[in-house]
Scaffold this motif. Sequence first.
Motif, PDB file in Angstrom:
ATOM      1  N   ALA A  23     -15.612  -7.866  -2.509  1.00  0.00           N
ATOM      2  CA  ALA A  23     -15.660  -6.473  -2.967  1.00  0.00           C
ATOM      3  C   ALA A  23     -15.035  -5.529  -1.950  1.00  0.00           C
ATOM      4  O   ALA A  23     -14.316  -4.584  -2.313  1.00  0.00           O
ATOM      5  CB  ALA A  23     -17.117  -6.084  -3.232  1.00  0.00           C
ATOM      6  N   ALA A  24     -15.317  -5.771  -0.671  1.00  0.00           N
ATOM      7  CA  ALA A  24     -14.754  -4.911   0.368  1.00  0.00           C
ATOM      8  C   ALA A  24     -13.238  -5.003   0.406  1.00  0.00           C
ATOM      9  O   ALA A  24     -12.539  -4.009   0.670  1.00  0.00           O
ATOM     10  CB  ALA A  24     -15.337  -5.299   1.727  1.00  0.00           C
ATOM     11  N   ASP A  34     -10.629  -0.001  -2.457  1.00  0.00           N
ATOM     12  CA  ASP A  34     -10.110   0.864  -1.382  1.00  0.00           C
ATOM     13  C   ASP A  34     -11.019   2.077  -1.248  1.00  0.00           C
ATOM     14  O   ASP A  34     -10.635   3.221  -1.563  1.00  0.00           O
ATOM     15  CB  ASP A  34      -8.666   1.265  -1.699  1.00  0.00           C
ATOM     16  CG  ASP A  34      -8.019   1.992  -0.521  1.00  0.00           C
ATOM     17  OD1 ASP A  34      -8.594   1.932   0.587  1.00  0.00           O
ATOM     18  OD2 ASP A  34      -6.951   2.599  -0.727  1.00  0.00           O
ATOM     19  N   ASP A  35     -12.251   1.818  -0.816  1.00  0.00           N
ATOM     20  CA  ASP A  35     -13.253   2.883  -0.672  1.00  0.00           C
ATOM     21  C   ASP A  35     -13.980   2.655   0.643  1.00  0.00           C
ATOM     22  O   ASP A  35     -14.698   1.651   0.785  1.00  0.00           O
ATOM     23  CB  ASP A  35     -14.229   2.839  -1.845  1.00  0.00           C
ATOM     24  CG  ASP A  35     -15.239   3.983  -1.776  1.00  0.00           C
ATOM     25  OD1 ASP A  35     -15.263   4.720  -0.774  1.00  0.00           O
ATOM     26  OD2 ASP A  35     -16.029   4.118  -2.740  1.00  0.00           O
ATOM     27  N   PRO A  36     -13.793   3.531   1.639  1.00  0.00           N
ATOM     28  CA  PRO A  36     -14.435   3.314   2.942  1.00  0.00           C
ATOM     29  C   PRO A  36     -15.945   3.199   2.839  1.00  0.00           C
ATOM     30  O   PRO A  36     -16.569   2.386   3.530  1.00  0.00           O
ATOM     31  CB  PRO A  36     -14.006   4.540   3.748  1.00  0.00           C
ATOM     32  CG  PRO A  36     -12.742   5.011   3.104  1.00  0.00           C
ATOM     33  CD  PRO A  36     -12.899   4.726   1.646  1.00  0.00           C
ATOM     34  N   SER A  41     -16.829  -0.214   1.392  1.00  0.00           N
ATOM     35  CA  SER A  41     -16.534  -1.245   2.388  1.00  0.00           C
ATOM     36  C   SER A  41     -17.582  -1.255   3.491  1.00  0.00           C
ATOM     37  O   SER A  41     -17.996  -2.311   3.972  1.00  0.00           O
ATOM     38  CB  SER A  41     -15.139  -1.017   2.977  1.00  0.00           C
ATOM     39  OG  SER A  41     -14.147  -1.101   1.980  1.00  0.00           O
ATOM     40  N   ARG A  42     -18.011  -0.037   3.894  1.00  0.00           N
ATOM     41  CA  ARG A  42     -19.014   0.047   4.953  1.00  0.00           C
ATOM     42  C   ARG A  42     -20.345  -0.565   4.494  1.00  0.00           C
ATOM     43  O   ARG A  42     -20.994  -1.305   5.213  1.00  0.00           O
ATOM     44  CB  ARG A  42     -19.189   1.502   5.375  1.00  0.00           C
ATOM     45  CG  ARG A  42     -19.929   1.655   6.692  1.00  0.00           C
ATOM     46  CD  ARG A  42     -19.746   3.046   7.291  1.00  0.00           C
ATOM     47  NE  ARG A  42     -19.820   4.092   6.267  1.00  0.00           N
ATOM     48  CZ  ARG A  42     -18.784   4.839   5.903  1.00  0.00           C
ATOM     49  NH1 ARG A  42     -17.594   4.668   6.459  1.00  0.00           N
ATOM     50  NH2 ARG A  42     -18.932   5.792   4.988  1.00  0.00           N
ATOM     51  N   ASP A  43     -20.747  -0.263   3.267  1.00  0.00           N
ATOM     52  CA  ASP A  43     -21.987  -0.844   2.734  1.00  0.00           C
ATOM     53  C   ASP A  43     -21.868  -2.366   2.609  1.00  0.00           C
ATOM     54  O   ASP A  43     -22.817  -3.105   2.907  1.00  0.00           O
ATOM     55  CB  ASP A  43     -22.299  -0.246   1.360  1.00  0.00           C
ATOM     56  CG  ASP A  43     -22.639   1.235   1.446  1.00  0.00           C
ATOM     57  OD1 ASP A  43     -23.014   1.690   2.551  1.00  0.00           O
ATOM     58  OD2 ASP A  43     -22.520   1.921   0.418  1.00  0.00           O
ATOM     59  N   ALA A  44     -20.683  -2.820   2.161  1.00  0.00           N
ATOM     60  CA  ALA A  44     -20.486  -4.267   2.021  1.00  0.00           C
ATOM     61  C   ALA A  44     -20.537  -4.953   3.365  1.00  0.00           C
ATOM     62  O   ALA A  44     -21.132  -6.037   3.523  1.00  0.00           O
ATOM     63  CB  ALA A  44     -19.150  -4.556   1.320  1.00  0.00           C
TER      64      ALA A  44
END
Length: 394
Positions: free
Chosen positions: A215-216, A220-222, A225-228
């Motif tokens: 998913a990360a 293309d969503d910071p 990506s941070r949560d993942a």
Amino acid sequence: MALRPTRPSRFDVSVAVGGLLGGVLLWGLGLAVRPHTEPYVLLPGRWPVLLPLVVMAGCELLRRTAPRTALLIGTPAIVLDTVTQGNLVTILMYTDLMYAAVLYGPPASAHRIPRITGLLAVAGAVVPFALWRNPEALLIGVVTGLVAFGPASTGLIVRNHREAADAARLRAGQTALLAEMDRVQAVTAERARMARELHDMVANHLSAIAIHSTAALSLDDPGTSRDALAVIRENSVEGLAEMRRLIGILRDAGGDTEPAAAPTLDGLGALVDAARTNGLDVHLDASPGPVPAPVELAAYRIVQESLTNALKHAGPGRVAVRLARRDGSLAITVTSPYGDREGPGAPGSGAGLVGMRERAALLDGTFEAGPETSPRGRIWVVRAALPVVEGEPE
């Protein structure tokens, strides 16, 4: 008993040649068993002694290859020797033929010959004494016993000892084979157990890592990506801790690598919370009451693997976990949406289903898993029933 050879052995040839040369030597020196003046010496003179000697030496060549034939030929030869002046070596070779016939012959002959020779020895003593009323007549039975019954009995004793030794070796070999089979089965069972434990302990964390890393990479969503990455790190740390505990079990080491206690049903809440952290909508309904430790461990692992499969394959929707006592068994039911998932999935090998089925089978329980139709659509259902013996120690 071993198979008889088809050709005379070197020892048999040596016995035959040695007996023939020894008999000829005694014959050449004029050493006979009986003087020619005895009334029952029907063939007096030196030359008739050689015929039974030669025949007996030839029979010695057959003492192992054809022991019964050698005895059948040697018996008329020893009778012929009794009506000559006789040769001591001929008598000795006949006793060896009697011994060999019992030792190397068929089992039936081995038990029949001692009985026959024993009866002949008794008859040889009783009948002449009854006819002649002469104590010296008893010597006929004594001689018969020494020449026939004694060697036959000795051969039977040696044969029985050899058969007992062979049977003992066979039992020892069978025992060793059974022990090796038990060892192989134990190793195989232990390997299967370790494979189940490794899969159940680590697969959940690795599946979560695989899904969230995909998913990360795909979004293309910071923030996403941070949560993942946070979920990935959490599962990596927990998976590493589980691996260390498993290595501690394998090494049986102390200190920080002491194996952790086996998980219990009290830990289902934490297991469900971890599944929710990984993105599953899990509802837990568990009121099993106290159950034996093996059943508790198997139930925990089945629920854990079911949640792992739901994380990897289930579609969007609620995952329901239910545990309850029913008809003397612990009933486990895990349902999850069946269909294409919206987010990334993780590949499966089928080892999880195999492991769950093995855990249930080891406790004489039942297990089934597959798609079903429900009022809320197609669902994947895992059902297991683990027997709980009433009164069994918890």
